[in-house]
Design an enzyme around this catalytic site. Sequence first.
Site, mmCIF file in Angstrom:
data_model
loop_
_atom_site.group_PDB
_atom_site.id
_atom_site.type_symbol
_atom_site.label_atom_id
_atom_site.label_comp_id
_atom_site.label_asym_id
_atom_site.label_seq_id
_atom_site.Cartn_x
_atom_site.Cartn_y
_atom_site.Cartn_z
ATOM 1 N N HIS A 45 -14.217 -3.843 8.632
ATOM 2 C CA HIS A 45 -13.552 -3.384 7.404
ATOM 3 C C HIS A 45 -13.693 -4.372 6.256
ATOM 4 C CE1 HIS A 45 -11.963 -0.051 9.607
ATOM 5 N NE2 HIS A 45 -11.314 -0.842 10.441
ATOM 6 N N ARG A 49 -6.854 -7.888 -9.370
ATOM 7 C CA ARG A 49 -7.522 -9.168 -9.629
ATOM 8 C C ARG A 49 -8.989 -8.901 -9.916
ATOM 9 N NH1 ARG A 49 -10.271 -9.048 -4.572
ATOM 10 N NH2 ARG A 49 -8.913 -8.235 -2.958
ATOM 11 N N LYS A 83 0.822 -1.206 0.000
ATOM 12 C CA LYS A 83 0.000 0.000 0.000
ATOM 13 C C LYS A 83 0.864 1.268 0.000
ATOM 14 C CE LYS A 83 -3.704 -2.132 2.759
ATOM 15 N NZ LYS A 83 -4.632 -2.710 1.814
ATOM 16 N N GLU A 122 -2.485 7.149 7.952
ATOM 17 C CA GLU A 122 -3.395 7.984 7.175
ATOM 18 C C GLU A 122 -4.309 8.735 8.109
ATOM 19 O OE1 GLU A 122 -5.752 5.511 4.629
ATOM 20 O OE2 GLU A 122 -4.130 5.289 3.194
HETATM 21 P P1 ADP Z 1 -12.884 -7.706 -2.278
HETATM 22 O O1 ADP Z 1 -12.227 -6.356 -2.217
HETATM 23 O O2 ADP Z 1 -12.963 -8.323 -3.627
HETATM 24 O O3 ADP Z 1 -14.131 -7.785 -1.507
HETATM 25 P P2 ADP Z 1 -11.629 -8.971 -0.077
HETATM 26 O O4 ADP Z 1 -10.669 -7.999 0.482
HETATM 27 O O5 ADP Z 1 -12.870 -9.244 0.671
HETATM 28 O O6 ADP Z 1 -11.883 -8.619 -1.582
HETATM 29 O O7 ADP Z 1 -10.852 -10.318 -0.337
HETATM 30 C C1 ADP Z 1 -11.242 -11.231 -1.334
HETATM 31 C C2 ADP Z 1 -10.739 -12.568 -0.966
HETATM 32 O O8 ADP Z 1 -9.334 -12.554 -0.894
HETATM 33 C C3 ADP Z 1 -11.236 -13.047 0.351
HETATM 34 O O9 ADP Z 1 -11.494 -14.416 0.229
HETATM 35 C C4 ADP Z 1 -10.098 -12.765 1.305
HETATM 36 O O10 ADP Z 1 -10.101 -13.729 2.332
HETATM 37 C C5 ADP Z 1 -8.905 -12.905 0.391
HETATM 38 N N1 ADP Z 1 -7.807 -11.980 0.703
HETATM 39 C C6 ADP Z 1 -7.735 -10.679 0.429
HETATM 40 N N2 ADP Z 1 -6.555 -10.171 0.798
HETATM 41 C C7 ADP Z 1 -5.854 -11.187 1.321
HETATM 42 C C8 ADP Z 1 -4.539 -11.314 1.864
HETATM 43 N N3 ADP Z 1 -3.708 -10.292 1.943
HETATM 44 N N4 ADP Z 1 -4.153 -12.505 2.301
HETATM 45 C C9 ADP Z 1 -4.978 -13.554 2.206
HETATM 46 N N5 ADP Z 1 -6.205 -13.502 1.684
HETATM 47 C C10 ADP Z 1 -6.648 -12.347 1.251
HETATM 48 P P1 ADP Z 2 -7.798 -3.911 2.620
HETATM 49 O O1 ADP Z 2 -6.572 -4.207 1.866
HETATM 50 O O2 ADP Z 2 -7.883 -4.653 3.890
HETATM 51 O O3 ADP Z 2 -9.020 -3.993 1.762
HETATM 52 P P2 ADP Z 2 -8.149 -1.007 2.492
HETATM 53 O O4 ADP Z 2 -7.040 -0.047 2.527
HETATM 54 O O5 ADP Z 2 -8.816 -1.237 1.189
HETATM 55 O O6 ADP Z 2 -7.632 -2.385 3.080
HETATM 56 O O7 ADP Z 2 -9.229 -0.569 3.593
HETATM 57 C C1 ADP Z 2 -10.296 -1.399 3.958
HETATM 58 C C2 ADP Z 2 -11.417 -0.580 4.577
HETATM 59 O O8 ADP Z 2 -10.951 0.179 5.719
HETATM 60 C C3 ADP Z 2 -12.004 0.479 3.676
HETATM 61 O O9 ADP Z 2 -12.986 -0.036 2.813
HETATM 62 C C4 ADP Z 2 -12.558 1.486 4.660
HETATM 63 O O10 ADP Z 2 -13.787 1.054 5.178
HETATM 64 C C5 ADP Z 2 -11.551 1.454 5.787
HETATM 65 N N1 ADP Z 2 -10.524 2.513 5.618
HETATM 66 C C6 ADP Z 2 -9.377 2.394 4.944
HETATM 67 N N2 ADP Z 2 -8.671 3.541 4.964
HETATM 68 C C7 ADP Z 2 -9.394 4.424 5.704
HETATM 69 C C8 ADP Z 2 -9.196 5.778 6.119
HETATM 70 N N3 ADP Z 2 -8.098 6.464 5.802
HETATM 71 N N4 ADP Z 2 -10.164 6.359 6.870
HETATM 72 C C9 ADP Z 2 -11.273 5.679 7.223
HETATM 73 N N5 ADP Z 2 -11.510 4.401 6.873
HETATM 74 C C10 ADP Z 2 -10.585 3.756 6.120
#
Ligand code: ADP
Ligand code: ADP
Length: 667
Positions: free
Chosen positions: A235, A296, A116, A200
């Site tokens: 989240h 993906r 990230k 952040e």
């Molecule tokens: P989306 O943004 O498509 O909803 P998610 O963040 O919910 O995706 O993750 C999609 C799938 O990938 C889920 O089955 C989650 O368990 C898996 N996943 C996502 N990030 C990771 C990670 N860093 N390590 C292992 N599994 C992950």
């Molecule tokens: P992941 O890889 O686990 O999906 P993200 O960076 O996409 O991580 O963040 C997952 C969720 O966390 C977001 O959909 C949002 O709900 C919350 N989030 C992430 N960044 C922020 C932020 N700066 N402020 C508030 N909520 C956040």
Amino acid sequence: MFNKILIANRGEIACRVAATAARMGIRTVAVYSDADASAKHVAACDEAVHIGGNAPKDSYLRWERILEAARATGAQAVHPGYGFLSENEAFAQACADAGVVFIGPPPAAIKAMGLKAESKRLMAQAGVPLVPGYHAQDQDPALLLTEADRIGYPVLIKASAGGGGKGMRVVEAAQDFAAALASCKREAINSFGDDAVLIEKYVQRPRHIEIQVFGDTQGNFVYLFERDCSVQRRHQKVLEEAPAPGLAPSMRAEMGAAAVAAARAVQYVGAGTVEFIVEQRPDCSMQFFFMEMNTRLQVEHPVTEAITGLDLVEWQLRVADGEALPLRQEQLRITGHAIEARICAENPDKNFLPATGRLSVYRKPVASAFERNTHADRVRIDDGVEEGDAISPYYDSMVAKLIVHGDDRAQALARLDDALARMHIVGLNTNVQFLRYVLRSPSFAQARLDTALIVREQAVLFQQEPIGLALAAAAAVAQTLLDERALAGADPFSRRDGWRAYGLAVRRFGFEFAGTPTQAQLTYLRDGSLQLEVAGQTGPLVFEPSGSGIALQFGGLRHTVFVYRQGEWAHVFAPHGATRILAIDLLAHAGDQQAEGGRLTAPMPGKVLSFAVKAGDKVSKGQALAVMEAMKMEHTIAAPADGVVSELLFAPGDQVFEGAELLRLAG
Ligand code: ADP
Ligand code: ADP
Ligand code: MG
């Protein structure tokens, strides 16, 4: 186009990819772990290769083994689905080295977006707006604290390698920073093997709006509009919809352009999603910031398919085969409104604790066929399970995705609620009822979306009872009588409701509902009709089979209900909700049917807590023999008939399957 592809995944996404491949005349190879030997995704593919044990690291993450399977079966390309190897740069590179096409972006693009912090540095250069924060390499705790102070509290500490909602900590004030940092780093090293973090500004009441992008090998890019995924728990996404309510066309275009700029900056190819966090200002204006790019196909891609009429997996296959994108930006349109609900094996009332068990009942709403370029898919179910399958602890707790499309949001919402009502799952806890409460909550119904929606609306989301005792009991009684009639056939003398023949015009039922024991009384009137007295209500009980359900009238209301019995539980599904009720004398009937063989079996999967008897004991009918615990409740197994205990087949503490024989009785 490829003749054959290998799908390096399981569950619903493997089935989803196989469906498009089949439609395009491409043969498919499944891979599977021990636990998945008879899984739906294996049956959905033309061939299958066993790749190892149940833990993902022993099977779905073993990429050497998967590439070997591709070679052995002659697959020309590998689709990684989501999760597992989908964002693994080394795997994408290994595919290329082995001469197998990786259906996804180039390894360099995966790498660039993988962390990230680094992706944010790149995005800053590409002019994509970022949340104010610190994304540099120096991880000195004192420096991180200074940066947090500069950004201003609350701040969010995020694992740079994080994903799936893990590795994030909100810090409200400077004095909490050090402890949160240490705990975030611990989780990051354990989950991702990398403890680098970024900081952040924590956006208050934000929306999560993401843009679906596509690139091809000729350098063309398009965006397929947005998905609003603001409704989250821990989240993680719960409901996803498109278009995003209230998003102005000008802002959609700006976000689309920013997403394409992000993809272009890393020379992206294939399907990807650029996630933005959107700040909602008091004056109702909105500002978006880049959060991350998922390199993906996303879980929620069917929402985009529903509003565009496109098949994104087909696009992935075409692009991977070197074709140009099938459409240009100006040819893309949004039609109607779509929502996806993730149906998960979990217990919303217990902080969404994942649940495991067997899908002893799994009935779905009728879906329209998956067709290309039509909006005929008004209700779509993507799943990777069949009735009878186990939801094991090894993999994701998502059981199915329900996707609906409507002319507008209100229609889509109504359709989703109706489809959820027709989703009948027995055997494990799910969030189906919870999802219906979310749909009906004022915030969701009025499209006041933000990531705190579930917390804000908790008063109407948790610990609710959708169906009252009267209806649940009436449904359970009706099902009992129907089952007895079916068993007795046409012979009037063996009918249980012929108890009148012995002078009994009244029958009592013992129930336990929402933890409270209660009684119901059923009276057989002279004219042949029935009267039920329960929960302070007395009135006629009228019912008849209706399809696989029951048309039921009680308390002045008509309902179509579906009742499934599992041990002593009656699971009742009515149009407005589902519940379960413990019908105590249903167990006695089940016992009667077992009496001949002198067998006693577990009514459901669970744990043996104790035996009240030992081998050699004489027992009489109805006497308690053993206590089991299943689904956090205790159940007493009673003797179906008089007899002598000949053998105990388990010991206290043993886990048993549904139907396992617990002890033997000799007559
Ligand atoms: P989306 O943004 O498509 O909803 P998610 O963040 O919910 O995706 O993750 C999609 C799938 O990938 C889920 O089955 C989650 O368990 C898996 N996943 C996502 N990030 C990771 C990670 N860093 N390590 C292992 N599994 C992950
Ligand atoms: P992941 O890889 O686990 O999906 P993200 O960076 O996409 O991580 O963040 C997952 C969720 O966390 C977001 O959909 C949002 O709900 C919350 N989030 C992430 N960044 C922020 C932020 N700066 N402020 C508030 N909520 C956040
Ligand atoms: Mg994310």
